[in-house]
Scaffold this active site. Structure first.
Site, PDB file in Angstrom:
ATOM      1  N   ASP A 122      -1.981  10.767  -2.239  1.00  0.00           N
ATOM      2  CA  ASP A 122      -2.376   9.645  -3.257  1.00  0.00           C
ATOM      3  C   ASP A 122      -2.387  10.150  -4.736  1.00  0.00           C
ATOM      4  O   ASP A 122      -2.272   9.568  -5.510  1.00  0.00           O
ATOM      5  CB  ASP A 122      -3.390   9.040  -2.711  1.00  0.00           C
ATOM      6  CG  ASP A 122      -3.027   8.115  -1.601  1.00  0.00           C
ATOM      7  OD1 ASP A 122      -3.070   8.582  -0.343  1.00  0.00           O
ATOM      8  OD2 ASP A 122      -2.707   7.022  -1.887  1.00  0.00           O
ATOM      9  N   GLN A 162      -2.458   2.733   9.733  1.00  0.00           N
ATOM     10  CA  GLN A 162      -1.137   2.634   9.289  1.00  0.00           C
ATOM     11  C   GLN A 162      -0.183   3.617   9.893  1.00  0.00           C
ATOM     12  O   GLN A 162       1.080   3.379   9.967  1.00  0.00           O
ATOM     13  CB  GLN A 162      -1.289   3.501   7.832  1.00  0.00           C
ATOM     14  CG  GLN A 162      -1.931   2.460   6.880  1.00  0.00           C
ATOM     15  CD  GLN A 162      -3.487   2.625   6.801  1.00  0.00           C
ATOM     16  OE1 GLN A 162      -4.081   3.048   7.682  1.00  0.00           O
ATOM     17  NE2 GLN A 162      -3.983   2.632   5.624  1.00  0.00           N
ATOM     18  N   ASN A 164      -5.210  12.626   0.213  1.00  0.00           N
ATOM     19  CA  ASN A 164      -4.335  11.614   0.943  1.00  0.00           C
ATOM     20  C   ASN A 164      -5.426  10.799   2.026  1.00  0.00           C
ATOM     21  O   ASN A 164      -6.632  10.912   2.035  1.00  0.00           O
ATOM     22  CB  ASN A 164      -3.159  12.255   2.030  1.00  0.00           C
ATOM     23  CG  ASN A 164      -2.192  11.595   2.518  1.00  0.00           C
ATOM     24  OD1 ASN A 164      -1.528  10.641   1.687  1.00  0.00           O
ATOM     25  ND2 ASN A 164      -2.006  11.588   3.585  1.00  0.00           N
ATOM     26  N   LYS A 165      -4.565   9.954   2.825  1.00  0.00           N
ATOM     27  CA  LYS A 165      -5.305   9.254   3.815  1.00  0.00           C
ATOM     28  C   LYS A 165      -6.581  10.156   4.549  1.00  0.00           C
ATOM     29  O   LYS A 165      -6.347  11.201   4.965  1.00  0.00           O
ATOM     30  CB  LYS A 165      -4.417   8.360   4.885  1.00  0.00           C
ATOM     31  CG  LYS A 165      -5.014   7.658   5.914  1.00  0.00           C
ATOM     32  CD  LYS A 165      -5.936   6.662   5.282  1.00  0.00           C
ATOM     33  CE  LYS A 165      -5.352   5.869   4.222  1.00  0.00           C
ATOM     34  NZ  LYS A 165      -6.174   5.067   3.505  1.00  0.00           N
ATOM     35  N   ARG A 212       0.856  -1.046  -0.040  1.00  0.00           N
ATOM     36  CA  ARG A 212      -0.053  -0.124   0.068  1.00  0.00           C
ATOM     37  C   ARG A 212       0.868   1.208   0.063  1.00  0.00           C
ATOM     38  O   ARG A 212       2.158   1.047  -0.040  1.00  0.00           O
ATOM     39  CB  ARG A 212      -0.811   0.079   1.194  1.00  0.00           C
ATOM     40  CG  ARG A 212      -0.531  -0.756   2.307  1.00  0.00           C
ATOM     41  CD  ARG A 212      -0.069   0.221   3.530  1.00  0.00           C
ATOM     42  NE  ARG A 212       0.088   1.519   3.647  1.00  0.00           N
ATOM     43  CZ  ARG A 212       0.928   2.308   3.656  1.00  0.00           C
ATOM     44  NH1 ARG A 212       2.144   1.931   3.751  1.00  0.00           N
ATOM     45  NH2 ARG A 212       0.884   3.645   3.502  1.00  0.00           N
ATOM     46  N   GLY A 213       0.385   2.420  -0.109  1.00  0.00           N
ATOM     47  CA  GLY A 213       0.891   3.758  -0.392  1.00  0.00           C
ATOM     48  C   GLY A 213       1.061   4.058  -2.044  1.00  0.00           C
ATOM     49  O   GLY A 213       1.416   2.865  -2.471  1.00  0.00           O
ATOM     50  N   ALA A 214       0.805   4.935  -2.382  1.00  0.00           N
ATOM     51  CA  ALA A 214       0.757   5.339  -3.666  1.00  0.00           C
ATOM     52  C   ALA A 214       1.935   4.977  -4.556  1.00  0.00           C
ATOM     53  O   ALA A 214       1.734   4.167  -5.571  1.00  0.00           O
ATOM     54  CB  ALA A 214       0.506   6.772  -3.986  1.00  0.00           C
ATOM     55  N   ARG A 219      -7.548  -0.645  -6.704  1.00  0.00           N
ATOM     56  CA  ARG A 219      -7.817   0.585  -5.902  1.00  0.00           C
ATOM     57  C   ARG A 219      -7.999   2.013  -6.776  1.00  0.00           C
ATOM     58  O   ARG A 219      -7.262   1.978  -7.738  1.00  0.00           O
ATOM     59  CB  ARG A 219      -6.638   0.738  -4.802  1.00  0.00           C
ATOM     60  CG  ARG A 219      -6.604  -0.535  -3.794  1.00  0.00           C
ATOM     61  CD  ARG A 219      -5.774   0.159  -2.584  1.00  0.00           C
ATOM     62  NE  ARG A 219      -6.376   0.841  -1.994  1.00  0.00           N
ATOM     63  CZ  ARG A 219      -5.815   1.261  -0.818  1.00  0.00           C
ATOM     64  NH1 ARG A 219      -4.351   1.214  -0.645  1.00  0.00           N
ATOM     65  NH2 ARG A 219      -6.330   2.308   0.135  1.00  0.00           N
TER      66      ARG A 219
END
Ligand code: MRU
Length: 360
Positions: A250, A209, A260-261, A59-61, A102
């Site tokens: 992201d 996270q 972002n998150k 995960r993470g862009a 995603r």
């Protein structure tokens, strides 16, 4: 997908690593198990990679982009002995499939697109040769990402004063990239330059996270870190513990609005209310120039169980109505600077972004 090894504290498995040549496989650290277990898994099919992205094992862009590029190579392995037309059909099929894993991180689509361009411009006359070119492109995406992280760190470190408290949200570290991360790379570079900094890590509900991954990374790198609940961010700012906020992103629209998150937008508002600069660190691969503003960034909606049954324990009444957007968008006006591999962008305007990032 197979689990291959559980590592000890000294040598964590890489976030993603391709093994062998075009017939190889993709190893990755299963991030859903951190920080309790450092288990490596091996993806042998494109379906394995799709599942790993969807379930946040990777995960993470930027890391999603790198995993998708290698996922394409896995997907075309079944067509290595076919004619080129069949190979191209398979490539289109796996590309479309991976694009459904995603929706928010644009690095996924950027990486898939780059792989498609290699195939479109290739003059190779065999499927295997073309697959080798695709593998080389995936390796190049990974290499570039590592370099972008390092450059982001160098540019961002100058923004942090000696003795600063810095707050971050989610995980924008080595676990989210092929290198040292984006926001965390800034912290690592500042520390390497001799600055003492203290990081406040938001735990980052619902999937934690920040608590599970960011603190794990910072502890390993011996950066002082204090874990806080998301709801404490305003208070630690009020107490004067935070002099800067740095997060990842992201997807960033042409005007600098940054997805972002979930929770990042609230942090940006809190930073503004306390006169604290809010920085977003991201590589050029995270910018989406096809979107004028952040209003059109697709926001992933995730399963209600992540909120009601986080990590297996039920914490809400059965059948309660739940809303679970995984990302939010921080308007450019709240961002003091964008930290990119090509330098700082400030003030954050469409013109300044284009001047630094858009190809001539
Ligand atoms: O849902 P996740 O864990 O993939 O969300 C990740 C983030 O929001 C990160 O901050 C972002 O991808 C930047 S990673 C360098």
């Amino acid at each position: 997908m197979t689990a291959t090894a559980t590592h000890n504290m000294t040598a964590p498995p890489p976030t993603v690593a391709w093994e062998n040549g075009v017939d190889g496989a993709l190893r990755m650290l299963d991030q859903t198990l951190l920080p309790l277990e450092e288990r490596e898994i091996t993806c042998r099919t494109v379906e394995d990679v799709w599942e790993a992205i969807r379930s946040l094992r990777v995960r993470g862009a930027p890391a999603i982009g790198v995993a998708a590029a290698y996922g394409i190579v896995l997907g075309v392995q079944s067509a290595l002995g076919d004619d080129l037309e069949t190979f191209h059909r398979r490539l289109a099929e796996v590309s479309e499939y991976l694009a459904t894993s995603r929706p928010t991180a644009v690095n996924l689509f950027w990486a898939i697109d780059r792989m498609g361009q290699v195939a479109a411009s290739s003059d190779s006359d065999s499927a295997r040769e073309l697959a080798e070119q695709l593998l080389e492109e995936a390796r190049e995406i990974e290499r570039e990402d590592r370099e972008m992280c390092a450059a982001i760190g160098r540019h961002g470190a100058e923004l942090l004063e000696e003795g600063s408290g810095v707050l971050t949200h989610c995980n924008a570290g080595g676990l989210a990239t092929a290198g040292d991360g984006t926001a965390l790379s800034v912290f690592f570079a500042a520390a390497a330059a001799g600055k003492s900094i203290h990081v406040y890590a938001d735990e980052t509900r619902p999937l934690l996270q920040g608590a599970r991954l960011t603190t794990w990374e910072l502890q390993r790198r011996r950066i002082p870190v204090t874990l806080i609940c998301d709801s404490m961010a305003g208070w630690v700012m009020k107490e004067g513990k935070v002099q800067a906020v740095v997060t990842g992103a992201d997807r960033i629209a042409a005007n600098g609005d940054a997805a972002n998150k979930i929770g990042t937008y609230s942090v940006a508002l809190l930073a503004r209310a306390h006169g604290i600069p809010f920085y977003v660190a991201a590589p050029s691969s995270t910018f989406d120039f096809s979107l004028a503003t952040g209003a059109d960034i697709p926001i992933e909606q995730r399963n209600a169980k992540e909120i009601t049954n986080g990590f297996g324990k039920q914490t809400a009444p059965v059948d309660v109505d739940v809303y679970n957007p995984a990302f939010d968008v921080t308007p450019a006006e709240y961002i003091a600077a964008l930290i990119t591999e090509r330098g700082l962008i400030r003030p954050v305007t469409a013109e300044n972004i284009a001047a630094v990032l858009e190809p001539a």
